[in-house]
Design a protein around this motif. Structure first.
Motif, PDB file in Angstrom:
ATOM      1  N   LEU A   1       0.834  -1.196   0.000  1.00  0.00           N
ATOM      2  CA  LEU A   1       0.000   0.000   0.000  1.00  0.00           C
ATOM      3  C   LEU A   1       0.871   1.250   0.000  1.00  0.00           C
ATOM      4  CD1 LEU A   1      -2.703   1.543   0.333  1.00  0.00           C
ATOM      5  CD2 LEU A   1      -2.422   1.258   2.812  1.00  0.00           C
ATOM      6  N   TYR A   2       0.560   2.166  -0.932  1.00  0.00           N
ATOM      7  CA  TYR A   2       1.194   3.481  -0.967  1.00  0.00           C
ATOM      8  C   TYR A   2       0.124   4.531  -0.697  1.00  0.00           C
ATOM      9  CZ  TYR A   2       5.309   1.271  -2.981  1.00  0.00           C
ATOM     10  OH  TYR A   2       6.410   0.469  -3.168  1.00  0.00           O
ATOM     11  N   LYS A   3       0.401   5.428   0.232  1.00  0.00           N
ATOM     12  CA  LYS A   3      -0.615   6.395   0.661  1.00  0.00           C
ATOM     13  C   LYS A   3      -0.475   7.718  -0.082  1.00  0.00           C
ATOM     14  CE  LYS A   3      -2.358   6.145   4.678  1.00  0.00           C
ATOM     15  NZ  LYS A   3      -2.675   6.204   6.127  1.00  0.00           N
ATOM     16  N   TYR A   4      -0.572   7.617  -1.404  1.00  0.00           N
ATOM     17  CA  TYR A   4      -0.723   8.810  -2.217  1.00  0.00           C
ATOM     18  C   TYR A   4      -1.633   8.494  -3.388  1.00  0.00           C
ATOM     19  CZ  TYR A   4       3.423   6.652  -4.446  1.00  0.00           C
ATOM     20  OH  TYR A   4       4.312   5.780  -5.001  1.00  0.00           O
ATOM     21  N   ALA A   5      -2.082   9.541  -4.080  1.00  0.00           N
ATOM     22  CA  ALA A   5      -3.071   9.385  -5.133  1.00  0.00           C
ATOM     23  C   ALA A   5      -2.416   9.483  -6.503  1.00  0.00           C
ATOM     24  CB  ALA A   5      -4.144  10.465  -5.010  1.00  0.00           C
ATOM     25  N   ILE A   6      -3.062   8.898  -7.484  1.00  0.00           N
ATOM     26  CA  ILE A   6      -2.626   9.093  -8.866  1.00  0.00           C
ATOM     27  C   ILE A   6      -3.253  10.384  -9.374  1.00  0.00           C
ATOM     28  CG2 ILE A   6      -4.548   7.756  -9.848  1.00  0.00           C
ATOM     29  CD1 ILE A   6      -2.569   6.797 -12.009  1.00  0.00           C
ATOM     30  N   GLY A   7      -2.500  11.131 -10.176  1.00  0.00           N
ATOM     31  CA  GLY A   7      -3.009  12.400 -10.666  1.00  0.00           C
ATOM     32  C   GLY A   7      -2.356  12.805 -11.966  1.00  0.00           C
ATOM     33  N   SER A   8      -2.627  14.027 -12.382  1.00  0.00           N
ATOM     34  CA  SER A   8      -2.099  14.546 -13.645  1.00  0.00           C
ATOM     35  C   SER A   8      -0.717  15.175 -13.472  1.00  0.00           C
ATOM     36  CB  SER A   8      -3.063  15.585 -14.222  1.00  0.00           C
ATOM     37  OG  SER A   8      -3.244  16.656 -13.317  1.00  0.00           O
ATOM     38  N   ALA A   9      -0.261  15.315 -12.222  1.00  0.00           N
ATOM     39  CA  ALA A   9       1.065  15.858 -11.947  1.00  0.00           C
ATOM     40  C   ALA A   9       1.585  15.248 -10.660  1.00  0.00           C
ATOM     41  CB  ALA A   9       1.021  17.378 -11.832  1.00  0.00           C
ATOM     42  N   SER A  10       2.895  15.132 -10.547  1.00  0.00           N
ATOM     43  CA  SER A  10       3.491  14.562  -9.345  1.00  0.00           C
ATOM     44  C   SER A  10       3.661  15.625  -8.268  1.00  0.00           C
ATOM     45  CB  SER A  10       4.849  13.933  -9.669  1.00  0.00           C
ATOM     46  OG  SER A  10       4.681  12.776 -10.456  1.00  0.00           O
ATOM     47  N   ASN A  11       3.533  15.191  -6.999  1.00  0.00           N
ATOM     48  CA  ASN A  11       3.698  16.070  -5.841  1.00  0.00           C
ATOM     49  C   ASN A  11       2.786  17.290  -5.922  1.00  0.00           C
ATOM     50  OD1 ASN A  11       5.812  14.474  -4.706  1.00  0.00           O
ATOM     51  ND2 ASN A  11       7.171  15.323  -6.251  1.00  0.00           N
ATOM     52  N   ALA A  12       1.585  17.092  -6.447  1.00  0.00           N
ATOM     53  CA  ALA A  12       0.635  18.198  -6.583  1.00  0.00           C
ATOM     54  C   ALA A  12      -0.628  17.895  -5.812  1.00  0.00           C
ATOM     55  CB  ALA A  12       0.297  18.415  -8.066  1.00  0.00           C
ATOM     56  N   ASP A  13      -1.389  18.921  -5.522  1.00  0.00           N
ATOM     57  CA  ASP A  13      -2.658  18.720  -4.832  1.00  0.00           C
ATOM     58  C   ASP A  13      -3.785  19.422  -5.591  1.00  0.00           C
ATOM     59  OD1 ASP A  13      -2.351  21.234  -2.197  1.00  0.00           O
ATOM     60  OD2 ASP A  13      -2.046  21.332  -4.365  1.00  0.00           O
ATOM     61  N   ASN A  14      -3.703  19.377  -6.931  1.00  0.00           N
ATOM     62  CA  ASN A  14      -4.667  20.116  -7.719  1.00  0.00           C
ATOM     63  C   ASN A  14      -5.777  19.241  -8.289  1.00  0.00           C
ATOM     64  OD1 ASN A  14      -3.111  18.703  -9.472  1.00  0.00           O
ATOM     65  ND2 ASN A  14      -2.650  20.409 -10.846  1.00  0.00           N
TER      66      ASN A  14
ATOM     67  N   VAL B   1      -9.439  17.257  -8.130  1.00  0.00           N
ATOM     68  CA  VAL B   1     -10.732  17.754  -7.644  1.00  0.00           C
ATOM     69  C   VAL B   1     -10.969  17.413  -6.183  1.00  0.00           C
ATOM     70  CG1 VAL B   1     -13.231  17.529  -7.910  1.00  0.00           C
ATOM     71  CG2 VAL B   1     -11.780  17.688  -9.930  1.00  0.00           C
ATOM     72  N   ASN B   2     -10.798  16.145  -5.819  1.00  0.00           N
ATOM     73  CA  ASN B   2     -11.129  15.739  -4.458  1.00  0.00           C
ATOM     74  C   ASN B   2      -9.944  15.827  -3.499  1.00  0.00           C
ATOM     75  OD1 ASN B   2     -13.844  15.266  -4.841  1.00  0.00           O
ATOM     76  ND2 ASN B   2     -13.560  13.141  -5.425  1.00  0.00           N
ATOM     77  N   VAL B   3      -8.750  15.471  -3.961  1.00  0.00           N
ATOM     78  CA  VAL B   3      -7.618  15.453  -3.038  1.00  0.00           C
ATOM     79  C   VAL B   3      -7.169  16.864  -2.655  1.00  0.00           C
ATOM     80  CG1 VAL B   3      -6.797  13.240  -3.876  1.00  0.00           C
ATOM     81  CG2 VAL B   3      -5.907  15.328  -4.893  1.00  0.00           C
ATOM     82  N   LYS B   4      -7.532  17.854  -3.462  1.00  0.00           N
ATOM     83  CA  LYS B   4      -7.165  19.228  -3.119  1.00  0.00           C
ATOM     84  C   LYS B   4      -7.787  19.642  -1.793  1.00  0.00           C
ATOM     85  CE  LYS B   4      -7.178  23.917  -4.934  1.00  0.00           C
ATOM     86  NZ  LYS B   4      -7.551  24.800  -6.062  1.00  0.00           N
ATOM     87  N   LYS B   5      -9.000  19.210  -1.565  1.00  0.00           N
ATOM     88  CA  LYS B   5      -9.707  19.598  -0.350  1.00  0.00           C
ATOM     89  C   LYS B   5      -9.064  18.994   0.892  1.00  0.00           C
ATOM     90  CE  LYS B   5     -14.033  19.576  -3.000  1.00  0.00           C
ATOM     91  NZ  LYS B   5     -15.346  18.913  -3.152  1.00  0.00           N
ATOM     92  N   LEU B   6      -8.408  17.839   0.725  1.00  0.00           N
ATOM     93  CA  LEU B   6      -7.859  17.133   1.883  1.00  0.00           C
ATOM     94  C   LEU B   6      -6.339  17.207   1.955  1.00  0.00           C
ATOM     95  CD1 LEU B   6     -10.213  14.016   1.709  1.00  0.00           C
ATOM     96  CD2 LEU B   6     -10.384  15.953   3.265  1.00  0.00           C
ATOM     97  N   GLY B   7      -5.716  17.826   0.953  1.00  0.00           N
ATOM     98  CA  GLY B   7      -4.286  18.059   1.029  1.00  0.00           C
ATOM     99  C   GLY B   7      -3.416  16.863   0.721  1.00  0.00           C
ATOM    100  N   ALA B   8      -3.915  15.882  -0.019  1.00  0.00           N
ATOM    101  CA  ALA B   8      -3.104  14.712  -0.357  1.00  0.00           C
ATOM    102  C   ALA B   8      -2.261  15.000  -1.584  1.00  0.00           C
ATOM    103  CB  ALA B   8      -4.000  13.500  -0.602  1.00  0.00           C
ATOM    104  N   SER B   9      -1.048  14.473  -1.607  1.00  0.00           N
ATOM    105  CA  SER B   9      -0.181  14.655  -2.770  1.00  0.00           C
ATOM    106  C   SER B   9      -0.497  13.594  -3.814  1.00  0.00           C
ATOM    107  CB  SER B   9       1.284  14.563  -2.360  1.00  0.00           C
ATOM    108  OG  SER B   9       1.568  13.283  -1.846  1.00  0.00           O
TER     109      SER B   9
END
Length: 334
Positions: free
Chosen positions: A172-185, A187-195
């Motif tokens: 288990l890795y506790k980060y999210a997949i997204g359109s950029a690395s080390n970002a919090d932009n 839709v949902n993870v921005k509100k909770l501050g996840a990278s």
């Protein structure tokens, strides 16, 4: 005497090595037999699963995007909801928990579908690799894939529990997949501050740049759009193209209703799917999420759709080898 003793020692080591090799082969054969039994295939493990193109393969293709908004929406959702039944002939369900749907009927939620056709080596390989993005509290898919013999890498920044008492091999890795690395932009993870991390970053960091990801699951609550957009912008340089064989995604549309008011989004999504098609990805499964009632009104279609839809693509090299493999779904007009 020293030479004779040395030879006897070497023979003993050689015998031990051969014994271990035989034991490994027995274990691998047993695993392949179990896999075949699981999906209803013959259990003759001496007959390997060959990667072949089926002559009866058919795929539903997304046509070039029209200029009219209503036609764009009609073509897009016709494509999403009508994969050809001959794109994959052996579909197996993994995971799922019993739940109650909006109409008070019981069913399964959280399951995913995997194509077991011989073109894909998920049955024959002993190095099955699965990426699972978005867990929440449902590990059933991950557990089933682990039991199937796959190495499972799970990703979710908000999970507070471990995978449980299965074989203990899920990472288990506790980060999210997204359109950029080390970002919090997102839709949902921005509100909770996840990278977040891009798929390309994750594949490189985990040492899988030269590995096949036999199945990638993505249930990431609206972040799927940014991920797919970033990957299709990279096209043949992306990890999606270079590594992923099958891709299961839950698409979410509730925040984009009414549809005609969000045409920039749907035109962009249409282009993303066209690029995925160019990369060799074709839908083989559509499964609506029935937790909420159907409320998605698509211009030109006869019935309301569900606003959360599970779809699965497979990447195949076999499309276009015969003219008959290409199929256009007729619009389900009112």
């Amino acid at each position: 005497m020293a030479i004779r003793s040395l030879s006897r020692s070497r023979l003993m080591r050689l015998g031990l090595t051969l014994t271990l090799m035989c034991a490994v082969q027995v274990l691998l054969s047993a695993r392949r037999k179990e896999k075949r039994e699981r999906v209803g295939l013959p259990t003759d493990v001496d007959s390997p699963v060959e990667s072949v193109c089926r002559p009866d393969l058919r795929v539903n293709v997304l046509p070039p995007m029209a200029n009219n908004s209503r036609t764009v929406l009609r073509d897009l959702f016709t494509y999403i909801t009508t994969p050809h039944e001959k794109t994959c002939r052996k579909i197996t369900r993994f995971g799922g928990q019993t739940t109650w749907f909006w109409d008070r009927t019981a069913g399964s939620d959280g399951h995913k579908y995997v194509c077991m056709d011989p073109e894909f080596d998920i049955l024959g390989t002993n190095q099955c690799l699965v990426y699972s993005f978005g867990i929440s509290t449902d590990w059933s898919f991950d557990w089933d894939m682990e039991r199937f013999g796959c190495s499972v890498f799970a990703f979710d920044p908000f999970v507070r529990e471990k995978a449980g008492n299965q074989n203990g091999t899920i990472v288990l890795y506790k980060y999210a997949i997204g359109s950029a690395s080390n970002a919090d932009n997102e839709v949902n993870v921005k509100k909770l501050g996840a990278s977040t991390r891009t798929l390309d970053f994750i594949v490189e960091r985990l040492g899988h740049a030269h590995s096949q990801i036999h199945y990638m699951k993505m249930d990431v609550e609206y972040s799927e759009y940014g991920v797919l957009k970033q990957q299709t912008e990279r096209m043949h340089r992306s990890a999606l193209f270079k590594n992923v064989q099958q891709l299961g995604v839950e698409l979410h549309f509730k925040e984009y209703m009414p549809l005609l008011d969000h045409m920039d989004y749907f035109q962009s999504l249409y282009q993303i799917f066209l690029k995925m098609q160019e990369m060799g990805f074709y839908l083989f499964l559509y499964d609506p999420n029935r937790l909420l009632p159907p409320d998605l009104e698509v211009p030109g279609l006869s019935q309301k759709l569900y606003s959360a839809i599970e779809v699965v693509w497979l990447k195949t090299r076999c499309v276009g080898q015969t003219r008959e493999s290409i199929w256009h779904a007729p619009p389900q007009t009112a």
